[in-house]
Design a protein around this motif. Structure first.
Motif, PDB file in Angstrom:
ATOM      1  N   LEU A 196     -66.028 -74.478-113.523  1.00 13.68           N
ATOM      2  CA  LEU A 196     -66.491 -73.731-114.691  1.00 13.68           C
ATOM      3  C   LEU A 196     -66.933 -74.720-115.766  1.00 13.68           C
ATOM      4  N   VAL A 209     -61.056 -66.146-112.207  1.00 11.85           N
ATOM      5  CA  VAL A 209     -61.611 -66.464-113.524  1.00 11.85           C
ATOM      6  C   VAL A 209     -61.387 -65.296-114.476  1.00 11.85           C
ATOM      7  N   ASP A 256     -70.586 -70.879-113.694  1.00 11.33           N
ATOM      8  CA  ASP A 256     -69.541 -70.679-112.690  1.00 11.33           C
ATOM      9  C   ASP A 256     -70.115 -71.044-111.326  1.00 11.33           C
ATOM     10  N   LEU A 295     -71.149 -69.560-119.974  1.00  8.88           N
ATOM     11  CA  LEU A 295     -70.241 -70.035-118.940  1.00  8.88           C
ATOM     12  C   LEU A 295     -71.014 -70.206-117.642  1.00  8.88           C
TER      13      LEU A 295
END
Length: 330
Positions: free
Chosen positions: A117, A19, A132, A130
């Motif tokens: 994500l 990522v 994750d 974000l």
């Protein structure tokens, strides 16, 4: 950005499901890239340095899951060249909830990985966050390390860390670990929070954790006699398990203005992340924060199908949703 492409010929890195995150026109979670000072004569004529193979290409040099402190595909070029990860699903029609997911079963023998994500906007938060979620499954136990290479200056963590202040030693002996300094370690007592400052903004990663989760602080630069590597910092979530879900929220927040000597919003809104369930059907993650923020993220672990109905019972509750992923807000 979620990386799930093919190896990339001889320039490829062993970084499946890695990522990278950008904000303010800056790298926030960074990819090291290559170990090369392009056209700088003093650095081996500007060519690739030996550290390109010993560090930059290794899995631990990326924001990717490392299994048993070894490199994906065993660091074997021929094995990696003929394999790739697979797209799971992607949806970006809802500007408030954009999501991508990918899978890999080839990088580490006996370990299947799925990483999802989600970029989420909410009126209670000044910036998108974000989410994750990385799920690893295996028939046997493994040591799992998930590093986050952050750009900026560390401010605070809620984990009591024993810091190596008087001596330094490498984090390991091979697979890129020999180039990482061990700077400290602590054991989580609940959700892990780690905050740093980059530019004019604060960033906090809040991660689900149990009593087996350790937070490791590290920095690039060990076994580097020619000072070829950039001395960048990372924090690493470490655990041992057969099946495990790493669930985190990266939250940009606040303002820091050095010219006006003014700052506000230096502490995150997100307070906890918890993995409610992780089955063959799906993964359920609960996220809570200030101002009554309560989200439930539900992700399919079946084949992607935007019309499929899903049902999971956990914690005395029933979670249902239709499609590949859903976010419920309270």
């Amino acid at each position: 950005m979620l990386k799930y492409s093919a190896f990339g010929m001889e320039h490829g890195h062993y970084d499946k499901l890695s990522v990278i995150f950008y904000d303010q026109g800056r790298e926030i979670l960074s990819d090291y890239g290559s170990a090369r000072w392009v056209n700088v004569e003093q650095k081996w004529g500007g060519r690739y340095l030996k550290e390109n193979k010993t560090y930059a290409k290794q899995t631990v040099a990326h924001n990717a899951l490392v299994v048993d402190a070894t490199t994906q595909y065993g660091g074997d070029y021929d094995a990696a060249e003929h394999q790739h990860s697979d797209a799971h699903f992607f949806a970006a029609t809802d500007a408030q909830f954009q999501v991508v997911s990918a899978r890999d079963t080839t990088a580490v023998p006996g370990v299947a990985m799925q990483r999802t994500l989600a970029l989420v906007r909410d009126a209670r938060l000044p910036y998108p966050v974000l989410i994750d979620v990385l799920r690893a499954t295996s028939a046997t136990e493994h040591d799992y390390d998930l590093p986050f290479y952050y750009q900026g200056h560390f401010l605070q963590t809620n984990v009591p860390v024993k810091v190596a202040t008087t001596e330094r030693k490498p984090l390991g002996k091979a697979h890129g670990y020999q180039h990482l300094w061990f700077e400290g370690e602590g054991v989580a007592a609940g959700p892990v929070q780690f905050t740093w400052l980059n530019g004019s903004r604060y960033y906090t990663v809040t991660s689900a954790a149990d009593a087996k989760t350790r937070l490791v602080l590290t920095r690039i630069g060990a076994n580097d006699p020619d000072f070829n590597l950039r001395n960048e910092a990372a924090f690493m979530l470490r655990t041992r398990a057969a099946n495990h879900v790493f669930a985190s929220v990266l939250e940009p927040h606040g303002v820091w203005d050095g010219t006006k000597e003014f700052t506000t919003g230096g502490f995150p809104t997100i307070k906890s992340v918890r993995v409610v369930a992780a089955t063959d059907e799906g993964t359920v993650v609960a996220i809570a924060g200030a101002n009554g923020l309560a989200w439930t993220l539900m992700i399919t672990n079946r084949a992607a199908d935007p019309q499929a109905a899903h049902r999971i019972e956990a914690d005395g509750k029933t979670y249902t949703w239709t499609g590949d992923a859903a976010l419920r807000r309270e």
